[in-house]
Design an enzyme around this catalytic site. Sequence first.
Site, mmCIF file in Angstrom:
data_model
loop_
_atom_site.group_PDB
_atom_site.id
_atom_site.type_symbol
_atom_site.label_atom_id
_atom_site.label_comp_id
_atom_site.label_asym_id
_atom_site.label_seq_id
_atom_site.Cartn_x
_atom_site.Cartn_y
_atom_site.Cartn_z
ATOM 1 N N GLU A 1 -8.433 -6.266 -5.612
ATOM 2 C CA GLU A 1 -6.889 -5.416 -5.399
ATOM 3 C C GLU A 1 -5.750 -6.038 -6.090
ATOM 4 O OE1 GLU A 1 -6.143 -4.831 -1.243
ATOM 5 O OE2 GLU A 1 -4.629 -3.165 -1.558
ATOM 6 N N HIS B 1 -11.656 -6.311 2.979
ATOM 7 C CA HIS B 1 -11.462 -4.983 3.581
ATOM 8 C C HIS B 1 -11.574 -4.061 2.366
ATOM 9 C CE1 HIS B 1 -7.197 -3.861 1.801
ATOM 10 N NE2 HIS B 1 -7.560 -5.354 1.193
ATOM 11 N N ASP C 1 -8.085 -11.959 1.786
ATOM 12 C CA ASP C 1 -7.173 -11.139 2.874
ATOM 13 C C ASP C 1 -7.688 -11.781 4.233
ATOM 14 O OD1 ASP C 1 -5.552 -9.951 1.123
ATOM 15 O OD2 ASP C 1 -7.237 -8.224 0.775
ATOM 16 N N TYR D 1 -0.983 -7.615 10.893
ATOM 17 C CA TYR D 1 -1.901 -7.549 9.792
ATOM 18 C C TYR D 1 -3.281 -7.039 10.213
ATOM 19 C CZ TYR D 1 -3.819 -9.086 5.336
ATOM 20 O OH TYR D 1 -4.523 -9.115 4.083
ATOM 21 N N ASP E 1 -2.909 -7.199 -5.735
ATOM 22 C CA ASP E 1 -1.954 -8.000 -5.505
ATOM 23 C C ASP E 1 -2.814 -9.670 -5.305
ATOM 24 O OD1 ASP E 1 -3.542 -6.797 -3.384
ATOM 25 O OD2 ASP E 1 -2.526 -7.957 -1.540
ATOM 26 N N HIS F 1 -2.640 -14.521 1.348
ATOM 27 C CA HIS F 1 -1.439 -14.315 1.789
ATOM 28 C C HIS F 1 -0.964 -14.933 3.062
ATOM 29 C CE1 HIS F 1 -1.145 -10.116 -0.394
ATOM 30 N NE2 HIS F 1 -2.309 -9.773 0.539
ATOM 31 N N HIS G 1 -11.165 -11.016 -4.519
ATOM 32 C CA HIS G 1 -11.077 -9.481 -4.417
ATOM 33 C C HIS G 1 -10.049 -8.990 -5.310
ATOM 34 C CE1 HIS G 1 -9.388 -6.032 -2.177
ATOM 35 N NE2 HIS G 1 -8.568 -6.533 -1.638
ATOM 36 N N HIS H 1 0.800 -1.377 -0.038
ATOM 37 C CA HIS H 1 0.078 -0.030 -0.029
ATOM 38 C C HIS H 1 0.871 1.235 -0.042
ATOM 39 C CE1 HIS H 1 -3.019 -2.751 2.205
ATOM 40 N NE2 HIS H 1 -3.079 -2.932 1.051
#
Length: 479
Positions: A81, A147, A166, A194, A83, A227, A79, A23
Amino acid sequence: MAIQVKNNIQWVGQRDWEVRDFHGTEYKTLKGSSYNSYLIREEKTVLIDTVDHKFSREFVQNLAAEIDLNTLDYIIINHAEEDHAGALTELMSRIPHTPIYCTANGVDSINGHHHHPEWNFRVVKTGDSLDIGNGKQLIFVETPMLHWPDSMMTYMTGDAVLFSNDAFGQHYCDEHLFNDEVDQAELFEQCQRYYANILTPFSRLVTPKITEILSFNLPVDMIATSHGVVWRDNPTQIVELYLKWAADYQEDRITIFYDTMSNNTRMMADAIAQGINEVDPRVAVKIFNVARHDKNEILTNVFRSKGVLAGTSTMNNVMMPKIAGLVEEMTGLRFRNKRASAFGSHGWSGGAVDRLSTRLQDAGFEMSLSLKAKWRPDIDALENCRAHGREIARQWAQTPLVASPIAAPQASVAAVKSCADLGPQMQCSVCQWIYDPETGEPMQDVAPGTPWSEVPDSFLCPECSLGKDVFDVLATEAK
Ligand SMILES: Cc1cc2nc3c(=O)[nH]c(=O)nc-3n(C[C@H](O)[C@H](O)[C@H](O)COP(=O)(O)O)c2cc1C
């Protein structure tokens, strides 16, 4: 290289032991990270999530070594995002017609990043399922704001694996994939870091969502995150930890952080810590200079603490900028049920300590008395700091603050059939936060008694930061 996860499920992700920034530079990944992607080969062949965009080529190359890409029946994107969905452009350039299963918000986010509205999107909602053959199904559960608005989890029946994305993950790179194979102290430290730095703002959503998932009564044999490790040994241990952390978590710990130009505020910090320790030697006192220390570790300590002491000297009438930045982050993280006190040295007019107190109060901390010193503290001033520490230790040793009254809203949302049904309360359909115009509490910027129609369109839910449009009208019978 693919790793066997269970039966016909393989890990086809990417390890990233070099990465140190996530981020932007907001999150320091001191132990690297991994991007977990899973390949399921039942009667249907399914890919769950991809990897970070910077590994797109390796990922597609490795996947093509495992299977003929044209045999891939479905892609699930939990998700969007970068990554997790970052390798989509590379993958879809090879198989452009393969259906992509995601939430409605997922389509928006994927399009926002990859700009391919012609891709074959299949929108799913909580409870929707996809038959993958051999008697197994994928069941989808939307997890908005855990998130991002697009987030969801995918559960595979038969093998009882929850692909949680996540949630329950951690930035942790290890050659081993399973939770029972890695260093446990390292693993749990990264899990907590995290949660503290990424999930704290959404704590109010965590408990209801976990309760909803548990209400499906599905067995969970493994939790395959996006992750870090796959939880196969006692997988619900991390779920139990999330429930604990989401409930305004705190330990008997006090975090002191400060910034200083010539060590005067540091001397105050030291003496305050001594005073706390004199009165309550059991409390863990952790001290950090914000200019020199890993910010995410400081925030993790704030997360673990019952209270924080924040110190700054006055510089050009304001506080030291790194302290202002940290308090801004603490505001965004929406810590609850914690106390705070400001302290610092000044030369003439001062001002920074009062400013810092106000900021900490705005960030939701219950404020205790602040402490100021002029120039370099002498013996008397240092004794004053120790006395302040003793007083803080006594005050903060008392019963913990009571949890916020909006901790667990129970109201149910009823369908609105006519204007006569309209009740005065509104509820955020995402996080269940309730707006009650009779009290107006605990909203800032909206006066008590303001009818919903007059609340500005720019209003954001104070719990989950989604817009006014996601609010539902509550049943009138309750009123
Ligand atoms: C660049 C600079 C600006 C300062 N501005 C102010 C100020 O606006 N008001 C004030 O009371 N003191 C001001 N001071 C004095 C410091 O606040 C004072 O020296 C203080 O004891 C420093 O504490 P520290 O060593 O913890 O940074 C300033 C000092 C410096 C070096």
